[in-house]
Design an enzyme around this catalytic site. Structure first.
Site, PDB file in Angstrom:
ATOM      1  N   CYS A 187      -1.584   6.803  35.808  1.00 17.51           N
ATOM      2  CA  CYS A 187      -2.037   8.072  36.380  1.00 17.51           C
ATOM      3  C   CYS A 187      -2.044   8.054  37.917  1.00 17.51           C
ATOM      4  CB  CYS A 187      -3.378   8.435  35.786  1.00 17.51           C
ATOM      5  SG  CYS A 187      -3.682  10.201  35.798  1.00 17.51           S
ATOM      6  N   HIS A 216      -4.085   6.954  29.546  1.00 24.56           N
ATOM      7  CA  HIS A 216      -5.307   6.159  29.600  1.00 24.56           C
ATOM      8  C   HIS A 216      -5.625   5.740  28.165  1.00 24.56           C
ATOM      9  CE1 HIS A 216      -6.101   7.461  33.694  1.00 24.56           C
ATOM     10  NE2 HIS A 216      -6.041   8.719  33.341  1.00 24.56           N
TER      11      HIS A 216
END
Ligand code: GLN
Length: 229
Positions: free
Chosen positions: A90, A186
């Site tokens: 990310c 994630h």
């Protein structure tokens, strides 16, 4: 001894990606490989000779601080030039690209992946599943970002999005170039997908590693894929 470096977890630990280091260490141990995990904070010098470097996700302000330290030190660029493995999630993925936008400002990234991130209008939040040619089974994770990442010619995506958004452009998630991997997943992604941890270990070891399977892990993998539709 395999050296794993967790970069700036105090800044880039918002989404729990620190767990990726723990999974790498565990998978290494059951494959018979000795490893160490070292946290390098924002104010410390990043060693240039480690085998695997990990970056996590963060909110924009923390992302900007982490990027400033990384851009100044050039340690990650030097390690990658020597063949080190990188997993960047990310905000970390955005930082190692060519450029990104955070808090309405554009920054030059580390240039380790030929990708560019711009600011999206909405947050992309939720479960994500991708089909990747690196793995037999889909990878799953959780995404939470507003950045939209487009790929340049020299990278390939990590996978094709089956559920969720991923890069937010072109139905793909992540980017791969050599031993450098970026993704929006994630989870932590290596906890959800231990086969990804094995791939990173194999790249770092430079040879096939002993892949350990067990019935429980296989059942869990099947369940987590079935749960995301
Ligand atoms: N701040 C970045 C974005 O929103 C990264 C978010 C994250 O790391 N989860 O796109």
């Amino acid at each position: 001894m395999l050296e794993i470096i967790r970069i700036h977890n105090e800044l880039m630990g918002t989404y729990g990606d620190r767990g990726n280091a723990d999974i790498l260490k565990f998978r290494a141990s059951i494959a018979g490989i000795r490893s160490s995990v070292t946290d390098i904070s924002y104010s410390q010098v990043i060693p240039r000779t480690a085998d695997i470097y990990l970056l996590g996700g963060a909110e924009d302000a923390a992302q900007v601080l982490s990027h400033a330290a990384l851009a100044k030190s050039k340690a990650l660029n030097s390690a990658v030039a020597k063949g080190a493995v990188v997993l960047a999630v990310c905000a970390g993925f955005q930082i190692i690209g060519n450029s990104f936008v955070a808090n309405d400002e554009r920054y030059s990234g580390l240039g380790l992946l030929d990708v560019q991130t711009s600011a999206g209008k909405k947050r992309l939040v939720g479960d994500i599943a991708i089909e990747s040619e690196f793995f037999d089974a889909n990878l799953t994770g959780f995404e939470n970002h507003s950045g939209i990442t487009t790929l340049g010619k020299s990278v390939m995506p990590l996978g094709k999005v089956i559920v969720g958004n991923g890069n937010g452009a072109g139905d793909v998630d992540g980017a791969v170039f050599g031993n450098v991997f970026g993704t929006y997943l994630h989870g932590p992604v290596l906890a959800r997908n231990p086969e990804f941890a094995d791939l990173l270990l194999e790249r770092a070891a430079g040879e096939p590693i002993k892949v350990v399977r067990d019935e429980l892990a296989d059942r869990y993998a099947k369940w987590r894929r079935a749960a995301i539709k």
